[in-house]
Scaffold this active site. Structure first.
Site, PDB file in Angstrom:
ATOM      1  CB  SER A 192      -7.730   5.516   1.925  1.00 45.98           C
ATOM      2  OG  SER A 192      -6.626   4.742   1.649  1.00 45.98           O
ATOM      3  CD  GLU A 211     -16.277  -3.425   2.988  1.00 45.67           C
ATOM      4  OE1 GLU A 211     -16.859  -4.385   3.529  1.00 45.67           O
ATOM      5  OE2 GLU A 211     -15.366  -2.781   3.542  1.00 45.67           O
ATOM      6  CG  PHE A 249     -12.315  -4.347   1.329  1.00 44.65           C
ATOM      7  CD1 PHE A 249     -11.599  -5.521   1.541  1.00 44.65           C
ATOM      8  CD2 PHE A 249     -11.788  -3.158   1.799  1.00 44.65           C
ATOM      9  CE1 PHE A 249     -10.383  -5.496   2.210  1.00 44.65           C
ATOM     10  CE2 PHE A 249     -10.577  -3.128   2.468  1.00 44.65           C
ATOM     11  CZ  PHE A 249      -9.862  -4.290   2.679  1.00 44.65           C
ATOM     12  CG  HIS A 289      -5.595   1.141  -1.951  1.00 43.93           C
ATOM     13  ND1 HIS A 289      -6.120   2.386  -2.225  1.00 43.93           N
ATOM     14  CD2 HIS A 289      -4.719   1.322  -0.932  1.00 43.93           C
ATOM     15  CE1 HIS A 289      -5.578   3.275  -1.417  1.00 43.93           C
ATOM     16  NE2 HIS A 289      -4.732   2.665  -0.623  1.00 43.93           N
ATOM     17  CG  ASP A 299      -1.642  -2.617   3.140  1.00 37.26           C
ATOM     18  OD1 ASP A 299      -1.026  -2.510   4.227  1.00 37.26           O
ATOM     19  OD2 ASP A 299      -2.409  -1.739   2.697  1.00 37.26           O
ATOM     20  NE  ARG A 346      -0.673   2.639  -0.064  1.00 34.09           N
ATOM     21  CZ  ARG A 346       0.409   2.212   0.570  1.00 34.09           C
ATOM     22  NH1 ARG A 346       1.019   1.118   0.187  1.00 34.09           N
ATOM     23  NH2 ARG A 346       0.885   2.886   1.590  1.00 34.09           N
TER      24      ARG A 346
END
Lengths: 329, 284
Positions: A46, A67, A92, A118, A126, A176
């Site tokens: 990703s 993280e 995160f 992202h 999301d 993203r």
């Protein structure tokens, strides 16, 4: 520098996610320098680290969904002389692990390369939890930290390679969705520099990340409205290239900032600080206005939250009014 | 550094305790219990176990010590001064403006500290990163020691690292847990139960050794043994007495985060100088 300006991108522009450029840049950085290593928190594909991981399996470390560990392991790798790139979603990292970044990377001044993918509202379906809008603000206030938001995949590739030879802690935000490509391999990029992408005399639009693409789309609309806009692309939010921005504002006398994040403390905040102390001119900040995002398709969300070319056009009109008639309008 | 006898090292340990009391009294703030309890661990590391050179702090062959529980830094400063890193007189600058001896360890001001710490739970992860870097460079003969508090183990970050280090079998990472049973709000088992601590670390993939952390010979033996174990990383649970050496501080969690005042410091120093009444002499 003249050939840096637009190359007819509006007619047949290509689209690609900015994070893809990061993936290619990291691979190249790894080929150039064997000290480059990478860690990821269970989002290797990703965040596009997989290209590096496949080519340098011994120099890639899967940290798992952790993280806090991600960035502190990065600090340790840097202490051991490595150049660690550590990636996750921006929500995160730096969202969850801010203290670890502050203490073990920023205060400790270790050249860890934190990559937050992202980011922004365009994460889309999301929803709010994953649409990181505060990362620029959070990272910008950390001493020693360099904050980067490349505008397209080509620039992200250059930015990644440049990060590997920068000896400071760096944060780079990525997006993203596929976004328009508006630079070429020949477009100059240097950490710490802002670039005039479109020359104009009426209003300066200062934008960062993929929002520069929207700003450039707005140029055409505004040209038809009879407004001559100067567009400055700011891939390095900190340290901010105040000289380039102030030089433009001395000419235009009004500024609109554009970013895919909270207007408070982000690029808009940085420009407000800059002009407040140096050259007070009317300012309008385009960005997310002290609220959270929600689920939806990326383009739908950009429109809803006022981040598309049309909203930039309206904002420029608004600032022109203020410039010409004072703040009462 | 030539090896010193245990009787000599015991004297150094006692001197370090006295220095800790003086530093804290002079600073007027800081942590008393933890540093006093960890003296034997630091003496063992700096005077027996670690490869290091105070004259050459970036020696590429050195072992690395990360103090994860940064609030206990007075014991490290005092031990480093005795080991030759700087003059003992500098100890009295602890927590003062302009000092290299910050209230919590700051590497940029005193590079021999190897890292910056204070906010708990991040030392073991940094050791993991260092371990990975050393492995890439074929340097696994160098050891990375991490000292953690037991209250610190409440932090999730610790357990993230505790999973990662066995995954990559970074056996040159040695985790030393100061099991003194206290933290700011009280006894660890009341604040947040940690037991069965040994079983927890074992189940995470560590070779666990328990030791009396205030018995210098036992601490040295345990750290020596840890070097010989290569199939797993080693976690040492060192049982220590918080406030060790000063009767009115021992095992009292109220001494976690406060310094002695002048009268208390006098009492403490008297006790330490006489080794709890075992010695009578000029200092009395």
């Amino acid at each position: 520098m003249e050939d840096l300006y637009l190359h007819d991108f509006k007619k047949d522009y290509l689209e690609e996610p900015i994070r893809k450029g990061f993936g290619r840049g990291l691979l190249k950085a790894g080929q150039i320098n064997s000290s480059v290593v990478a860690c990821c928190a269970d989002l290797t594909d990703s965040t596009q680290m997989s290209l590096f991981a496949d080519n340098f399996p011994d120099r890639f470390f899967e940290i798992g969904v952790a993280e806090q560990n991600l960035v502190t392991v990065g600090s340790g790798l840097a202490a051991g002389g490595k150049i660690p790139f550590v990636s996750s979603y921006a929500a995160f990292s730096p969202g969850r692990n801010y203290e670890q970044i502050r203490t073990t990377i920023s205060l400790n001044n270790r050249p860890v390369k934190i990559v937050g993918s992202h980011s922004g509202i365009s994460v889309g379906p999301d929803g709010a939890t994953h649409q990181m809008l505060e990362d620029i603000t959070l990272m910008r206030v950390l001493p020693n930290m360099v904050v980067l938001a490349p505008g397209d995949s080509i620039e992200a590739e250059k930015c990644t390679i440049a990060m590997a030879s920068d000896n400071r802690p760096n944060y780079m935000r990525l997006a993203r969705e596929a976004t328009g490509i508006f630079t070429t391999t020949k477009t100059p990029f240097e950490i710490g520099k802002a670039y005039v992408y479109e020359k104009g005399n009426d209003v300066t639009v200062v934008s960062t990340g993929s929002m520069t693409f929207q700003a450039l789309l707005a140029v055409d609309l505004l040209y038809k409205d009879g407004i001559d806009v100067e567009v400055i692309h700011v891939p390095t939010i900190k340290p901010l290239d105040g000289q380039t921005i102030l030089k433009s504002l001395a000419k235009t006398g009004a500024v609109v900032t554009v970013e895919e994040g909270q207007i408070n403390g982000g690029l808009g905040g940085a420009v407000a600080e800059l002009i407040g102390e140096n050259l007070p001119v009317p300012l309008f900040r385009v960005g997310v206005k002290d609220r959270f995002g929600e689920s939806g398709e990326p383009n739908q969300l950009l429109e809803h939250f006022g981040l598309d070319a049309e909203h930039i056009r309206l904002s420029v009109h608004h600032i022109m009014e203020r410039k010409n008639h004072g703040n009462k309008s | 550094m030539k090896p010193l006898s245990y009787s000599r090292l015991e004297v150094i340990a006692d001197d370090i305790r006295q220095d800790i009391i003086k530093m804290l009294e002079h600073a007027g703030s800081g942590h008393s219990a933890g540093p006093l309890g960890e003296v034997e661990i630091y003496v063992a590391l700096y005077f027996v176990i670690m490869k290091h050179d105070p004259e050459k702090i970036d020696w590429p062959e050195r072992d690395i010590l990360i103090q994860s529980n940064g609030h206990c830094v007075p014991v490290r400063y005092a031990t480093m001064a005795h080991a030759g890193y700087f003059d003992r007189s500098e100890l009295m600058t602890l927590r003062k403006f302009g000092s290299r001896l910050q209230g919590h360890p700051e590497r940029l001001r005193l590079p021999a500290l190897e890292s910056t710490s204070g906010p708990l739970g991040s030392g073991l992860s940094q050791a993991a990163g260092l371990g990975l870097a050393l492995r890439l460079d074929n340097q696994t003969h160098r050891y990375i020691y991490v000292v953690m508090g037991d209250g610190e183990l409440d932090e999730g970050n610790v357990w993230e690292a505790a999973m990662l280090i066995p995954k990559y079998n970074l056996h040159n990472v040695v985790a030393i847990i100061d099991r003194n049973n206290i933290q700011i709000d009280g006894l660890t088992e009341n604040v947040m139960p940690l037991e069965d601590l040994k079983l927890k670390w074992q189940s995470f993939g560590w070779h666990v050794i328990e030791v009396d952390g205030n018995n210098l010979e036992s601490v040295v033996d345990t750290l020596t043994m840890a070097k010989a174990i290569t199939d797993k990383p080693v976690a040492i649970i060192a049982y220590t007495i918080p406030g060790k050496g000063v009767d009115f501080m021992e095992n009292d969690y109220h001494w976690h985060g406060v310094p002695p005042n002048h009268e208390q410091a006098k009492l403490a120093l008297k006790e330490l100088r006489s080794l709890k009444g075992k010695i009578t002499g000029e200092h009395n």
